[in-house]
Design a protein around this motif. Structure first.
Motif, short mmCIF file in Angstrom:
data_model
loop_
_atom_site.label_atom_id
_atom_site.label_comp_id
_atom_site.label_asym_id
_atom_site.label_seq_id
_atom_site.Cartn_x
_atom_site.Cartn_y
_atom_site.Cartn_z
N PRO A 1 42.76 20.91 29.70
CA PRO A 1 42.29 22.26 28.46
C PRO A 1 41.65 23.18 29.41
O PRO A 1 41.26 24.04 28.95
N LEU A 2 41.59 23.47 30.52
CA LEU A 2 40.91 24.46 31.98
C LEU A 2 42.11 26.19 31.15
O LEU A 2 41.27 27.01 30.68
N GLY A 3 43.50 25.45 31.93
CA GLY A 3 43.53 27.02 31.26
C GLY A 3 44.29 27.54 32.38
O GLY A 3 43.35 27.72 33.44
N PHE B 1 47.10 34.43 30.14
CA PHE B 1 46.61 32.80 30.30
C PHE B 1 46.78 32.21 29.28
O PHE B 1 47.76 31.70 28.89
N LYS C 1 39.94 70.58 66.69
CA LYS C 1 41.40 70.44 67.67
C LYS C 1 40.98 69.10 68.93
O LYS C 1 42.18 68.33 69.39
N LYS C 2 40.47 69.47 69.74
CA LYS C 2 39.96 68.68 70.76
C LYS C 2 39.52 67.55 70.70
O LYS C 2 40.09 66.62 71.62
N ALA C 3 38.82 66.51 69.86
CA ALA C 3 38.71 65.52 69.42
C ALA C 3 40.64 64.95 69.73
O ALA C 3 40.58 63.79 70.46
N GLY D 1 44.04 68.39 75.90
CA GLY D 1 44.15 68.43 74.64
C GLY D 1 44.24 69.36 73.70
O GLY D 1 44.46 69.41 72.70
N ILE E 1 40.73 29.65 24.14
CA ILE E 1 40.11 30.92 24.28
C ILE E 1 39.93 31.54 25.54
O ILE E 1 40.12 31.20 27.03
N HIS E 2 40.84 32.52 25.51
CA HIS E 2 40.83 33.75 26.40
C HIS E 2 39.65 34.37 27.67
O HIS E 2 39.32 34.85 26.41
N PRO E 3 40.16 34.81 28.42
CA PRO E 3 39.08 36.04 29.29
C PRO E 3 39.64 37.06 28.36
O PRO E 3 40.59 37.71 28.02
N ARG F 1 41.16 41.11 28.45
CA ARG F 1 42.14 41.38 28.65
C ARG F 1 41.53 43.23 30.51
O ARG F 1 40.39 43.11 30.13
N HIS F 2 42.35 42.99 30.16
CA HIS F 2 41.78 44.12 31.54
C HIS F 2 41.63 45.60 31.26
O HIS F 2 40.62 46.06 31.13
N LEU G 1 35.01 62.60 71.15
CA LEU G 1 34.86 63.98 70.17
C LEU G 1 33.16 64.34 71.09
O LEU G 1 33.15 65.72 71.67
N HIS H 1 44.73 33.17 19.59
CA HIS H 1 43.43 32.87 20.24
C HIS H 1 42.62 33.79 20.41
O HIS H 1 42.29 34.84 20.03
N THR I 1 37.62 74.03 68.15
CA THR I 1 36.76 72.88 69.22
C THR I 1 37.61 71.48 68.52
O THR I 1 37.23 70.84 68.91
N ASN J 1 47.60 40.05 31.56
CA ASN J 1 47.00 39.62 30.60
C ASN J 1 46.97 37.92 30.35
O ASN J 1 45.99 37.20 29.83
N TYR K 1 36.61 30.41 29.19
CA TYR K 1 37.85 30.02 28.87
C TYR K 1 38.42 29.08 29.06
O TYR K 1 37.94 28.30 29.79
N GLY K 2 39.22 28.78 28.16
CA GLY K 2 39.77 27.61 27.59
C GLY K 2 40.61 27.44 26.57
O GLY K 2 40.85 27.89 25.97
#
Lengths: 450, 766
Positions: free
Chosen positions: B74-76, B67, A448-450, B459, A399-401, A403-404, B280, A306, A446, B65, A374-375
């Motif tokens: 025919p779109l695939g 397809f 830690k106060k939150a 606290g 026709i393929h897209p 690959r990663h 805060l 392909h 300080t 991957n 592709y298709g």
């Protein structure tokens, strides 16, 4: 692919012995076997071209095929008067014969019966009414048609199809064509049909019963609407020819010297015309064959399973043409490649590779970039020209897209993100160090106060 | 028995019971295998099965991957990018692990048994979840309920190899982890939630339910004034890690940042950050300054958020809700605008009876359980309440979402049931009293921690601190408890005033009745599972008049025929329902399938079915169709055939080709959908009608009756010119037609067919 080429060449070598590609067996149906002598030249010509001719009249039973095997390769129906088909034959069996690859030549005459009319109607050829004939008061032959002006002289330069060069080449005819017979018309909507020869502009079709009476009605067909000879190449490339006249095949017409009123005597072109016509009909010429189709990525040799979108690829198709008992390279400048997925995405004319002495096939090639879509695509060469075998080569390729791992790894637009990720990591490290060993006991409280 | 012996026995009993529950859950899902055989069911599972095979055969990267040229011709189809790979990867991992240990298990059996196996795990996670809400005895009940509830079994019987099979386990387990995370406030559990959320995203589109329910929970807690560091830590961890992970699934991609469905999660995340920041700031400024700051801040944020969202939505950066989502709000929406969604039976609104059918007694214990959650109303109970409200709504809108409702129903029902048992099996009120008191106390302290602004005592509260921190916390809680003691006292006295039940007879009556309910429930579940949910639907079973069973195996017959008798790359057109099965069983190229991603392509197939032979022949040629496959139930009375689905095909086709297909033309002037001699000309000329009834009248010698629609057919059946019958199965259930080539002589196929029948053409002048 290489093995395929080898096979095809071997196949070519094998068929080269027989002149016709379909085979040598020809069946001729005559109204009466007594008519045989009238066509002596025709038989000689055919036998010279290695045909085995079987002559039959309409009364003897015959079968065109049995158990899906054709008994004959060619059928010449020279029996216009035929009322019924011979036993074992029918319109259906003739159509089936054509569908099976057999070639047919049908010749009509003013006495033509309904049997052959119905048959030719299936081919979209309509013969004029019974007992009509083509008349021409300007272009008649003074020797044969002096009385009724029914033997007409047709000038091939004017009245022969220019597109039909592959069927009967004009320049090879020694003289005009002599015709005496019935008119027919063809369905212009049927793209498989071609008129090869039509009547002069002054000709018309009229009943031949009372030819001396004045014509008081408009003729049903006249001028160029009248086809004298037309041909069909069926979708399976079987070839069928329709003639309006059996007489034009006879020795009398072959050897005649047509002379129009006021013109000089010429040589009849009939013999050459019929020779070329039968050569075409019986697949002795203008036969094309796709020997090989190759496609691969640019810089590679083998066809991939392909493609990927936007690949650069090369497509090559090799076409050979058969004539004179041998395969020759085919040359043309209008062979196109189409990439079709529902619609054509790319349509490109292929370039012919220049021929040399060694070449046995015509090679057409192009390099192109595949679409960004592709298709499942069909690489189609759909080459249909009047008189030539239909070339329809379809190669289905996906026709393929991407690959990663085929996408770019780092892109400049993402630099802010890389920076942010990296700074985040660095920040965390720094923070951890400060938090753990920085000795910021008070500030930790300080937060830690939150 | 002493308390210690009881706990020892319980320690042994609990795992035993859980294992038994898992066994029951698995074995009650095996009806279909015992009755038929180990096959993949229905439609979607066939695709999952096919992709799993591909994954096992070609490895992960090839699958990623992949397809697929054989579908959507025919779109695939970019399978790797349009699939939730969770279930395939799970099976492949199981398969490879088994093979590593030299257990030569066929991948098909892994697929067939995957859903039952996971149902055991689901029961276990229901136990864990309920244990967090009440106690382990309620947990055991919940596990038992979820193990056999038909609402869940419907999608997880053996052979039903579908996403939901593992997704429900992941859903329940993710919720358990989330509750655990909120409860403990540990980043560890937040991370685990995110990980399982990722697994869920990889497995099922229903993950959107989690991405909306969890933020909603957080948001509600915020509104209730229950903001705490626990919530902040758990939600922030979950959202940040979970979202990043979910974006690794190609099918999800950038959706979490771009679609409206995910915006709630993002919004709550932002809100939490703002809230934390405000907290805060509050610690650093005077209350008065804080008020001014708060007002300014809130209005600024609100303005920015509204303007920003509007701009982003209008400019199209944030995609609007998808149609499937709209139909959740307005049940009529899909019917009008997107027939393809409405045509799927599992997208229909739920009939009220099916609530009882799928959940039996649980459905009336469910509100009681929710009520009990209200009474407790700790953070996790808020979650269950939200879950039950939303799941109930969605289950009412769409049949399929019954599946998400079932776990919460089981959990709530288990809470209610176990509370009943607690009340009626308790020995004395003493236990009751001690149980209630600390509960109310903790509840109050939780509430106070967030509402009261007392930095001095609150606290020091830090969830993940070490032993020292714990001690501090304990002290704080103790102080807290003192502070609110008067309040708690009042409540516990109120609880103690409830009179426990002492009389053995009234106890016995209630307990016996409850036990009876349990028996009925188990019986009902088994009955429903065996009767309704265990048919593989590729093999049909029916009873003959003499009572013997007849197996109708037409589907596999037809698919096998296609597999063996057509060329390798034959393209077969059919309605999309059968696409996955054809690809899986017949290994042919299909035009459309159950992954309905391209409405136009489906509409084109609908158009080919709904128009006359001339029009549809062009469509068939253009798509290189070799065969057309239809289902026809008229002979044996199979009501799910294509003529009954035909109206959907027409509607979908009309949506795209309004000039060529019109629904009204298929109805008689009286508005009836007829197939007998009263059928409209458009109907009679449509390819679908012609294919369905082609030579049907001959079968009965001219007196044909369509057994599905109870219609007497005309004695002369329709004629077909552009197709020829290729194969019809034993019971006429599947009919396959071959598309004729163009006529060799260039005639129209109608003329050619007439000629073959012996008809002579009339004179024509050209």
């Amino acid at each position: 692919m290489r093995a395929f080429i080898l096979l095809s060449t071997m196949a070519m070598a094998m068929v080269a012995s027989a002149t016709s590609l379909t085979g040598p067996r020809a069946l001729v149906i005559l109204d009466n076997l007594d008519d045989t002598d009238a066509y002596m030249n025709l038989w000689t010509d055919l036998q010279e071209r290695q045909y085995n001719i079987t002559l039959r009249d309409t009364s003897s039973p015959m079968e065109l095929s049995k158990y899906d095997q054709r008994h004959y390769d060619h059928l010449l129906i020279l029996s216009p008067k035929m009322k019924d088909y011979p036993k074992g034959m029918s319109a259906k069996s003739i159509v089936a014969f054509v569908a099976d690859g057999g070639n047919v030549l049908v010749a009509g005459s003013p006495e033509m019966g309904s049997t052959l009319r119905e048959l030719s109607r299936e081919f979209d050829v309509e013969y004029d009414n019974r007992y009509t004939t083509v008349l021409d008061h300007f272009n008649y032959d003074q020797n044969l048609g002096n009385k009724h002006h029914d033997a007409i002289v047709v000038n091939p330069a004017t009245y022969m199809s220019k597109a039909g060069e592959a069927i009967v080449p004009q320049d090879q005819l020694p003289g005009p064509i002599l015709f005496r017979g019935i008119a027919h018309s063809v369905n212009p909507a049927n793209s498989l049909l071609n008129s090869v020869l039509w009547a002069p502009s002054e000709a018309y079709s009229w009943e031949n019963v009372n030819l001396d009476d004045p014509a008081d009605q408009d003729p049903s067909l006249s001028g160029k609407d009248i086809s004298l000879v037309s041909v069909m190449q069926a979708r399976n490339n079987a070839r069928v020819a329709f003639l309006g006249s059996t007489e034009m095949l006879t020795d009398a017409f072959f050897e005649a010297s047509p002379k129009k009123h006021g013109d000089k005597e010429t040589i009849s072109g009939n013999r050459k015309f019929i020779e070329e016509l039968t050569k075409w009909t019986f697949q002795e010429k203008s036969v094309l064959d796709v020997v090989a189709v190759q496609h691969h990525k640019v810089g590679e040799e083998e066809a991939p399973a392909h493609y990927r979108i936007k690949d650069n690829m090369t497509y090559t198709i090799s076409i050979a043409e058969y004539h004179d008992g041998e395969w020759h390279p085919f040359s043309a400048d209008d062979v196109q490649l189409e990439l079709i997925m529902l619609d054509p995405y790319i349509r490109k004319t292929l370039d012919q590779v220049p021929l040399d002495d060694q070449s046995t096939v015509g090679t057409f090639t192009t390099t192109l970039q595949l679409p960004d879509q592709y298709g499942v695509f069909k690489f189609t060469v759909n080459y249909k020209r009047a008189g030539l075998t239909y070339v329809e080569s379809v190669t289905t390729v996906g026709i393929h897209p991407f690959r990663h791992d085929q996408y770019p790894r780092f892109i400049s637009q993402a630099k802010p993100y890389y920076t942010s990720a990296a700074s985040m990591g660095v920040g965390l490290l720094v923070f951890s160090f400060v938090y753990l060993w920085g000795g910021l006991e008070t500030s930790v409280k300080t937060t830690k106060k939150a | 028995m002493s308390v210690e012996t009881t706990s020892t026995v319980a320690r042994v009993l609990k795992p035993t019971i859980l294992i038994l529950i898992a066994l029951v859950a698995i074995s009650s899902r095996l009806f279909s295998i015992i009755r038929f055989e180990s096959v993949i069911h229905e439609f979607d599972p066939w695709f999952n099965y096919r992709t799993t095979q591909h994954l096992v055969k070609n490895g992960f990267y090839d699958f990623w991957n992949w397809f697929d040229e054989k579908s959507w011709y025919p779109l695939g189809r970019v399978v790797g990018g349009t699939v939730y790979p969770g279930i395939m990867v799970t099976s492949a991992v199981i398969h490879n692990v088994l093979h590593f240990f030299n257990f030569p298990v066929d991948i098909r059996n892994v697929c067939v048994f995957l859903a039952p196996m996971f149902s055991g795990l689901t029961a276990f996670s229901a136990y864990l979840l309920t244990k967090e809400l009440k106690d382990s005895s309620a947990g055991l009940l919940a596990a038992a309920f979820l193990g056999v509830a038909p609402g869940y079994i419907s999608r997880s019987v053996a052979g039903s190899y579908d996403n939901e099979g593992i997704a429900i386990f992941l859903l329940v387990f993710t919720f358990y982890l989330w509750i655990k995370a909120v409860k403990t406030g540990s980043a560890y559990f937040g991370l685990l939630t995110a990980l399982f959320y990722f697994y869920m995203v990889s497995a099922w589109g229903g993950y959107v339910f989690i991405t909306n329910l969890v933020p909603l929970h957080a948001f509600t807690l915020l509104l209730m004034g229950r903001y705490s560091n626990r919530l902040y830590v758990s939600y922030s961890t979950f959202y940040a890690v979970g979202t990043l992970l979910s974006m690794q699934i190609p099918f999800v991609g950038f959706q979490p940042t771009r679609t409206s469905e995910h915006m709630a999660a993002l919004g709550v995340f932002g809100l939490l950050q703002l809230y934390a920041f405000a907290e805060l700031v509050r610690g650093h400024v005077t209350p008065k300054q804080f008020k001014t700051l708060l007002r300014a801040g809130v209005s600024a944020v609100a303005v920015i958020a509204v303007v920003g969202l509007t701009l982003l939505s209008f400019s199209g950066v944030i995609a609007p809700f998808t149609g499937r989502f709209y139909s959740l709000y307005d049940t009529g929406y899909a019917k009008i605008h997107i027939p393809i969604i409405a045509s799927v039976s599992e997208h229909q609104p739920t009939a009220w009876t099916s609530f009882f059918f799928d959940l039996q007694m649980l459905i009336f214990l469910f509100p009681a359980g929710v009520y009990l959650c209200f009474k407790e109303l700790k953070d996790e109970h808020v979650f269950i309440i939200l879950y039950s409200v939303f799941a109930s709504y969605f289950a009412g809108v769409m049949v399929r979402l019954m599946l998400t409702l079932t776990p919460v129903v089981c959990v709530s029902a288990a809470i209610a049931y176990s509370t009943l048992l607690d009340t009626y099996l308790e020995k004395s009120d003493h236990v009751l009293g001690t149980n209630l008191k600390p509960l109310t106390a903790t509840n109050d302290s939780n509430g106070d921690a967030s509402t009261d602004a007392k930095p001095t005592s609150n606290g020091t509260k830090k969830p993940h601190s070490s032993g020292k921190g714990n001690a501090k916390e304990a002290k704080a809680t103790a102080a807290k408890a003192d502070a609110v003691e008067s309040k708690a006292q009042a409540k516990s006295t109120a609880a103690a005033k409830r009179y426990p039940v002492f009389n053995w007879d009234s106890r016995a009556m209630v307990i016996l009745q409850l036990t009876w309910f349990l028996f009925m429930f188990a019986w009902h579940c088994t009955y429903v599972t065996s009767g309704s949910y265990s048919s593989p639907s590729i093999v049909l079973a029916s009873r003959q008049q003499d009572g013997s069973q007849m197996i109708i195996d037409d589907f596999r017959e037809a698919y096998y025929w296609l597999r063996k008798n057509t060329k390798e790359d034959a393209k077969v057109m059919s309605w999309w329902d059968y696409g996955y099965q054809m690809a899986g069983m017949a290994n042919v190229t299909t035009l459309v399938d159950n992954n309905t991603w391209n409405n136009t392509h489906i509409a084109t197939v609908g158009k080919a079915m709904a128009t006359s032979e001339e029009v549809s022949y062009e469509v068939l040629r253009r798509h290189d169709v070799d065969y057309v496959l239809i289902l026809f139930g008229g002979v044996i009375g199979y009501s799910g055939d294509d003529i009954n689905k035909f109206l959907w095909m027409i509607r979908i086709a009309e949506g795209v080709y309004p000039n060529e297909v019109k629904e009204t033309n298929f109805f008689t002037p009286r508005g009836e959908y007829k197939v007998d001699q009263d059928a409209t000309p458009t109907m009679k000329n449509s390819l679908m009608y012609k294919m369905s009834y082609y030579r049907f009248a001959e079968l009965y010698g001219g007196n044909a009756v369509d057994h599905v629609r109870q219609a007497r057919m005309p004695s002369e059946g329709p004629k077909l010119s552009v197709l020829e019958e290729a194969y019809t199965t034993e019971n006429w259930l599947v009919r396959i037609f071959k598309v004729k080539d163009l006529d060799v002589l260039g005639r129209s196929l109608f003329d050619a067919t007439d000629f073959d029948k012996g008809k002579i053409r009339k004179t024509k002048k050209f």
